[in-house]
Motif scaffolding. Structure first.
Motif, PDB file in Angstrom:
ATOM      1  N   PHE A  49      10.667  64.848 -38.877  1.00  0.00           N
ATOM      2  CA  PHE A  49       9.514  64.080 -39.332  1.00  0.00           C
ATOM      3  C   PHE A  49       8.674  63.684 -38.118  1.00  0.00           C
ATOM      4  O   PHE A  49       8.753  62.551 -37.643  1.00  0.00           O
ATOM      5  CB  PHE A  49       9.972  62.833 -40.101  1.00  0.00           C
ATOM      6  N   PRO A  50       7.872  64.601 -37.581  1.00  0.00           N
ATOM      7  CA  PRO A  50       7.081  64.280 -36.389  1.00  0.00           C
ATOM      8  C   PRO A  50       5.978  63.279 -36.718  1.00  0.00           C
ATOM      9  O   PRO A  50       5.526  63.171 -37.851  1.00  0.00           O
ATOM     10  CB  PRO A  50       6.493  65.628 -35.975  1.00  0.00           C
ATOM     11  N   ALA A  51       5.582  62.537 -35.708  1.00  0.00           N
ATOM     12  CA  ALA A  51       4.509  61.558 -35.869  1.00  0.00           C
ATOM     13  C   ALA A  51       3.462  61.773 -34.785  1.00  0.00           C
ATOM     14  O   ALA A  51       3.771  62.209 -33.681  1.00  0.00           O
ATOM     15  CB  ALA A  51       5.062  60.144 -35.774  1.00  0.00           C
ATOM     16  N   GLU A  52       2.243  61.465 -35.119  1.00  0.00           N
ATOM     17  CA  GLU A  52       1.138  61.497 -34.164  1.00  0.00           C
ATOM     18  C   GLU A  52       0.653  60.060 -34.020  1.00  0.00           C
ATOM     19  O   GLU A  52       0.322  59.411 -35.010  1.00  0.00           O
ATOM     20  CB  GLU A  52       0.010  62.386 -34.679  1.00  0.00           C
ATOM     21  N   ILE A  53       0.636  59.562 -32.797  1.00  0.00           N
ATOM     22  CA  ILE A  53       0.229  58.184 -32.536  1.00  0.00           C
ATOM     23  C   ILE A  53      -1.169  58.203 -31.929  1.00  0.00           C
ATOM     24  O   ILE A  53      -1.408  58.849 -30.907  1.00  0.00           O
ATOM     25  CB  ILE A  53       1.194  57.466 -31.569  1.00  0.00           C
ATOM     26  N   GLU A  54      -2.089  57.511 -32.581  1.00  0.00           N
ATOM     27  CA  GLU A  54      -3.454  57.368 -32.070  1.00  0.00           C
ATOM     28  C   GLU A  54      -3.688  55.905 -31.759  1.00  0.00           C
ATOM     29  O   GLU A  54      -3.205  55.027 -32.472  1.00  0.00           O
ATOM     30  CB  GLU A  54      -4.477  57.824 -33.103  1.00  0.00           C
ATOM     31  N   MET A  55      -4.427  55.660 -30.692  1.00  0.00           N
ATOM     32  CA  MET A  55      -4.742  54.286 -30.307  1.00  0.00           C
ATOM     33  C   MET A  55      -6.222  54.176 -29.969  1.00  0.00           C
ATOM     34  O   MET A  55      -6.842  55.131 -29.532  1.00  0.00           O
ATOM     35  CB  MET A  55      -3.913  53.869 -29.086  1.00  0.00           C
ATOM     36  N   GLY A  56      -6.763  52.996 -30.179  1.00  0.00           N
ATOM     37  CA  GLY A  56      -8.149  52.734 -29.833  1.00  0.00           C
ATOM     38  C   GLY A  56      -8.539  51.338 -30.249  1.00  0.00           C
ATOM     39  O   GLY A  56      -7.842  50.680 -31.017  1.00  0.00           O
ATOM     40  N   ARG A  57      -9.630  50.867 -29.719  1.00  0.00           N
ATOM     41  CA  ARG A  57     -10.114  49.526 -30.051  1.00  0.00           C
ATOM     42  C   ARG A  57     -10.843  49.499 -31.388  1.00  0.00           C
ATOM     43  O   ARG A  57     -10.963  48.459 -32.010  1.00  0.00           O
ATOM     44  CB  ARG A  57     -11.031  49.013 -28.956  1.00  0.00           C
ATOM     45  N   ARG A  58     -11.355  50.661 -31.819  1.00  0.00           N
ATOM     46  CA  ARG A  58     -12.091  50.757 -33.078  1.00  0.00           C
ATOM     47  C   ARG A  58     -11.642  52.007 -33.819  1.00  0.00           C
ATOM     48  O   ARG A  58     -11.223  52.991 -33.215  1.00  0.00           O
ATOM     49  CB  ARG A  58     -13.596  50.834 -32.812  1.00  0.00           C
ATOM     50  N   TRP A  59     -11.776  51.951 -35.135  1.00  0.00           N
ATOM     51  CA  TRP A  59     -11.352  53.064 -35.985  1.00  0.00           C
ATOM     52  C   TRP A  59     -11.954  54.391 -35.519  1.00  0.00           C
ATOM     53  O   TRP A  59     -11.265  55.382 -35.381  1.00  0.00           O
ATOM     54  CB  TRP A  59     -11.765  52.756 -37.432  1.00  0.00           C
ATOM     55  N   GLY A  60     -13.248  54.428 -35.244  1.00  0.00           N
ATOM     56  CA  GLY A  60     -13.913  55.666 -34.846  1.00  0.00           C
ATOM     57  C   GLY A  60     -13.609  56.105 -33.431  1.00  0.00           C
ATOM     58  O   GLY A  60     -13.939  57.220 -33.043  1.00  0.00           O
ATOM     59  N   GLY A  61     -12.963  55.269 -32.636  1.00  0.00           N
ATOM     60  CA  GLY A  61     -12.693  55.609 -31.245  1.00  0.00           C
ATOM     61  C   GLY A  61     -11.234  55.897 -30.950  1.00  0.00           C
ATOM     62  O   GLY A  61     -10.814  55.863 -29.802  1.00  0.00           O
ATOM     63  N   MET A  62     -10.469  56.208 -32.001  1.00  0.00           N
ATOM     64  CA  MET A  62      -9.037  56.462 -31.811  1.00  0.00           C
ATOM     65  C   MET A  62      -8.808  57.773 -31.082  1.00  0.00           C
ATOM     66  O   MET A  62      -9.498  58.761 -31.326  1.00  0.00           O
ATOM     67  CB  MET A  62      -8.327  56.509 -33.161  1.00  0.00           C
ATOM     68  N   LYS A  63      -7.823  57.785 -30.171  1.00  0.00           N
ATOM     69  CA  LYS A  63      -7.447  58.999 -29.452  1.00  0.00           C
ATOM     70  C   LYS A  63      -5.948  59.178 -29.578  1.00  0.00           C
ATOM     71  O   LYS A  63      -5.192  58.215 -29.533  1.00  0.00           O
ATOM     72  CB  LYS A  63      -7.826  58.894 -27.977  1.00  0.00           C
ATOM     73  N   THR A  64      -5.522  60.423 -29.714  1.00  0.00           N
ATOM     74  CA  THR A  64      -4.101  60.722 -29.793  1.00  0.00           C
ATOM     75  C   THR A  64      -3.464  60.452 -28.444  1.00  0.00           C
ATOM     76  O   THR A  64      -3.912  60.977 -27.424  1.00  0.00           O
ATOM     77  CB  THR A  64      -3.865  62.185 -30.218  1.00  0.00           C
TER      78      THR A  64
END
Length: 76
Positions: A49-64
């Protein structure tokens, strides 16, 4: 260390994602804990069950930042 023992706030999810608010200074350990929690097998299975983690200060600015348990290097 478990997800529920951290100063993280889980917000309503959309489709197949979880949105978790994390203090900025804890983003890296948070990504590791979240990845480990999301990929943990709770029952016998040959399926990963792989996961991809995205982070960012805003929804539109998320980066993996993590994909399938590996850190993703930022491309310039």
């Amino acid at each position: 260390v478990h997800l529920d023992e951290q100063p993280f706030q889980i917000t309503p999810h959309i489709h197949d994602s979880l949105n978790i608010l994390v203090p900025v200074q804890l983003w890296r350990p948070a990504a590791e804990i979240i990845n480990r929690t999301m990929t943990e097998k709770l029952f016998e299975s040959d399926v990963d069950f792989p996961a991809e983690i995205e982070m960012g200060r805003r929804w539109g600015g998320m980066k993996t930042v993590m994909d399938a348990g590996k850190w993703v290097e930022e491309k310039e």
